[in-house]
Design a protein around this motif. Structure first.
Motif, PDB file in Angstrom:
ATOM      1  N   ASP A 182       0.817  -1.215   0.000  1.00 17.52           N
ATOM      2  CA  ASP A 182       0.000   0.000   0.000  1.00 17.52           C
ATOM      3  C   ASP A 182       0.851   1.265   0.000  1.00 17.52           C
ATOM      4  N   SER A 183       1.947   1.236   0.718  1.00 20.23           N
ATOM      5  CA  SER A 183       2.794   2.420   0.834  1.00 20.23           C
ATOM      6  C   SER A 183       3.474   2.792  -0.476  1.00 20.23           C
ATOM      7  N   LYS A 184       3.498   1.839  -1.425  1.00 21.76           N
ATOM      8  CA  LYS A 184       4.171   2.074  -2.696  1.00 21.76           C
ATOM      9  C   LYS A 184       3.217   2.575  -3.781  1.00 21.76           C
ATOM     10  N   ILE A 185       1.925   2.568  -3.497  1.00 18.08           N
ATOM     11  CA  ILE A 185       0.945   2.930  -4.520  1.00 18.08           C
ATOM     12  C   ILE A 185       0.805   4.447  -4.609  1.00 18.08           C
ATOM     13  N   VAL A 186       0.957   4.969  -5.809  1.00 19.97           N
ATOM     14  CA  VAL A 186       0.774   6.394  -6.067  1.00 19.97           C
ATOM     15  C   VAL A 186      -0.188   6.553  -7.239  1.00 19.97           C
ATOM     16  N   GLN A 187      -0.775   7.718  -7.352  1.00 24.31           N
ATOM     17  CA  GLN A 187      -1.685   7.983  -8.455  1.00 24.31           C
ATOM     18  C   GLN A 187      -0.909   8.018  -9.764  1.00 24.31           C
ATOM     19  N   ALA A 188      -1.348   7.249 -10.722  1.00 26.56           N
ATOM     20  CA  ALA A 188      -0.690   7.242 -12.028  1.00 26.56           C
ATOM     21  C   ALA A 188      -0.959   8.559 -12.755  1.00 26.56           C
ATOM     22  N   GLN A 189      -0.169   8.802 -13.765  1.00 25.01           N
ATOM     23  CA  GLN A 189      -0.353   9.999 -14.565  1.00 25.01           C
ATOM     24  C   GLN A 189      -1.718   9.976 -15.249  1.00 25.01           C
ATOM     25  N   VAL A 190      -2.396  11.097 -15.208  1.00 24.03           N
ATOM     26  CA  VAL A 190      -3.655  11.227 -15.932  1.00 24.03           C
ATOM     27  C   VAL A 190      -3.340  11.748 -17.323  1.00 24.03           C
ATOM     28  N   TYR A 191      -3.791  11.039 -18.320  1.00 17.99           N
ATOM     29  CA  TYR A 191      -3.454  11.425 -19.688  1.00 17.99           C
ATOM     30  C   TYR A 191      -4.118  12.739 -20.066  1.00 17.99           C
ATOM     31  N   GLN A 192      -3.322  13.649 -20.574  1.00 17.55           N
ATOM     32  CA  GLN A 192      -3.805  14.943 -21.039  1.00 17.55           C
ATOM     33  C   GLN A 192      -3.599  15.075 -22.541  1.00 17.55           C
ATOM     34  N   SER A 193      -2.379  14.915 -22.958  1.00 22.52           N
ATOM     35  CA  SER A 193      -2.057  15.032 -24.378  1.00 22.52           C
ATOM     36  C   SER A 193      -0.680  14.416 -24.601  1.00 22.52           C
ATOM     37  N   GLY A 194      -0.260  14.380 -25.850  1.00 26.16           N
ATOM     38  CA  GLY A 194       1.053  13.823 -26.170  1.00 26.16           C
ATOM     39  C   GLY A 194       1.025  12.310 -26.268  1.00 26.16           C
ATOM     40  N   ARG A 195       2.132  11.677 -25.891  1.00 24.20           N
ATOM     41  CA  ARG A 195       2.253  10.229 -26.040  1.00 24.20           C
ATOM     42  C   ARG A 195       1.374   9.493 -25.040  1.00 24.20           C
ATOM     43  N   LEU A 196       0.639   8.511 -25.527  1.00 21.56           N
ATOM     44  CA  LEU A 196      -0.185   7.655 -24.674  1.00 21.56           C
ATOM     45  C   LEU A 196       0.611   6.404 -24.335  1.00 21.56           C
ATOM     46  N   ASN A 197       0.854   6.199 -23.044  1.00 21.05           N
ATOM     47  CA  ASN A 197       1.607   5.023 -22.592  1.00 21.05           C
ATOM     48  C   ASN A 197       0.631   3.895 -22.236  1.00 21.05           C
ATOM     49  N   VAL A 198       0.708   2.827 -22.981  1.00 19.84           N
ATOM     50  CA  VAL A 198      -0.171   1.675 -22.787  1.00 19.84           C
ATOM     51  C   VAL A 198       0.638   0.528 -22.190  1.00 19.84           C
ATOM     52  N   LEU A 199       0.056  -0.136 -21.213  1.00 22.55           N
ATOM     53  CA  LEU A 199       0.733  -1.258 -20.553  1.00 22.55           C
ATOM     54  C   LEU A 199       0.018  -2.565 -20.836  1.00 22.55           C
ATOM     55  N   PHE A 200       0.769  -3.554 -21.284  1.00 18.30           N
ATOM     56  CA  PHE A 200       0.307  -4.947 -21.352  1.00 18.30           C
ATOM     57  C   PHE A 200       1.164  -5.724 -20.377  1.00 18.30           C
ATOM     58  N   THR A 201       0.538  -6.453 -19.457  1.00 20.84           N
ATOM     59  CA  THR A 201       1.304  -7.238 -18.497  1.00 20.84           C
ATOM     60  C   THR A 201       0.660  -8.601 -18.277  1.00 20.84           C
ATOM     61  N   GLY A 202       1.467  -9.636 -18.304  1.00 23.86           N
ATOM     62  CA  GLY A 202       0.992 -11.013 -18.141  1.00 23.86           C
ATOM     63  C   GLY A 202       2.112 -11.964 -18.513  1.00 23.86           C
ATOM     64  N   VAL A 203       2.052 -13.178 -18.012  1.00 22.83           N
ATOM     65  CA  VAL A 203       3.117 -14.148 -18.278  1.00 22.83           C
ATOM     66  C   VAL A 203       2.761 -15.127 -19.395  1.00 22.83           C
ATOM     67  N   ASP A 204       1.494 -15.148 -19.816  1.00 24.27           N
ATOM     68  CA  ASP A 204       1.048 -16.058 -20.871  1.00 24.27           C
ATOM     69  C   ASP A 204       0.682 -15.228 -22.099  1.00 24.27           C
ATOM     70  N   TRP A 205       1.593 -15.129 -23.038  1.00 25.74           N
ATOM     71  CA  TRP A 205       1.446 -14.243 -24.192  1.00 25.74           C
ATOM     72  C   TRP A 205       0.199 -14.560 -25.000  1.00 25.74           C
ATOM     73  N   GLU A 206      -0.030 -15.826 -25.290  1.00 30.47           N
ATOM     74  CA  GLU A 206      -1.162 -16.199 -26.139  1.00 30.47           C
ATOM     75  C   GLU A 206      -2.491 -16.002 -25.422  1.00 30.47           C
ATOM     76  N   ARG A 207      -2.616 -16.557 -24.214  1.00 34.89           N
ATOM     77  CA  ARG A 207      -3.900 -16.482 -23.513  1.00 34.89           C
ATOM     78  C   ARG A 207      -4.255 -15.054 -23.123  1.00 34.89           C
ATOM     79  N   LYS A 208      -3.260 -14.251 -22.804  1.00 35.77           N
ATOM     80  CA  LYS A 208      -3.511 -12.870 -22.395  1.00 35.77           C
ATOM     81  C   LYS A 208      -3.751 -11.934 -23.586  1.00 35.77           C
ATOM     82  N   GLY A 209      -3.580 -12.453 -24.794  1.00 32.86           N
ATOM     83  CA  GLY A 209      -3.852 -11.633 -25.983  1.00 32.86           C
ATOM     84  C   GLY A 209      -2.739 -10.650 -26.310  1.00 32.86           C
TER      85      GLY A 209
END
Length: 212
Positions: free
Chosen positions: A82-109
């Motif tokens: 809990d102590s490590k959680i901070v509010q992520a950046q709120v997208y306004q403009s410019g580059r959109l950073n998208v995250l894909f995370t998972g250990v099973d490439w096929e099943r996770k799409g």
């Protein structure tokens, strides 16, 4: 079904805690019959069955014929301090950073996520894709100029754990077009950071967050 076993000091009955793996084309069918019966035996021998979603609990009741009064839902939380959680950046403009995370490439799409970002960039959008969790990502993906491959990060190693925290705080969107899912912990982690989620309506996903 992944489950832990704990023996009580009084009646020595087992307690199963875990989730039911989806049975579909992404499930290893080799030895499935034996897996089903060993899982059902574990459920039958348990005093309490705790599942991570209502969808999974319903499967334990309907597919494994467990007694309803011994099946309970205990949702996962974020696997982050809990102590490590901070509010992520709120997208306004410019580059959109998208995250894909998972250990099973096929099943996770994973490839769907890559193709989606590629399409957005083709249409003129400035989108960057972080990929986290894949141990051996194909070269044709890692060589893409819009992909940043973080590999598999071990949260028990401080340096890798910090890298995982940093990517969440720098992400604007979680893209997880999973093909089969019980209840992914990354949804809880995205929610903890305030990162919007774009996923698919399959398995236990739909009951984990509000859909629009």
């Amino acid at each position: 079904m992944n489950h832990g076993k704990q023996q009580t000091t009084n009646n020595r009955q087992q307690m199963t805690i875990g989730y039911l793996s989806p049975t579909n084309l992404f499930t290893d069918r080799k030895g499935w019959s034996g897996t089903y019966f060993s899982t059902r035996q574990a459920i039958d021998n348990s005093a309490v069955n705790l599942l991570s979603s209502q969808w999974t609990a319903s499967s334990v009741i309907n597919d494994y014929h467990a007694s309803k009064d011994r099946v309970f839902v205990l949702p996962f939380g974020a696997n982050i301090d809990d102590s490590k959680i901070v509010q992520a950046q709120v997208y306004q403009s410019g580059r959109l950073n998208v995250l894909f995370t998972g250990v099973d490439w096929e099943r996770k799409g994973g490839q769907i996520a890559v193709d989606t970002v590629k399409k957005l960039r083709y249409n003129g959008a400035d989108v960057h894709l972080y990929i986290c969790g894949i141990r051996d990502l194909a070269h044709e993906v890692t060589e893409l100029d819009f992909v940043e491959n973080l590999g598999f990060l071990n949260k028990n190693k401080p340096e890798e754990y910090q890298k995982y925290l940093d990517v969440w705080s720098n992400s604007h969107l979680l893209l997880l077009p999973t093909r089969a899912e019980c209840s992914a912990i990354v949804f809880n982690e995205a929610s903890a950071y305030g990162v919007p989620i774009l996923s698919t309506d399959t398995g236990g996903i739909v009951i984990m967050f509000l859909t629009i």
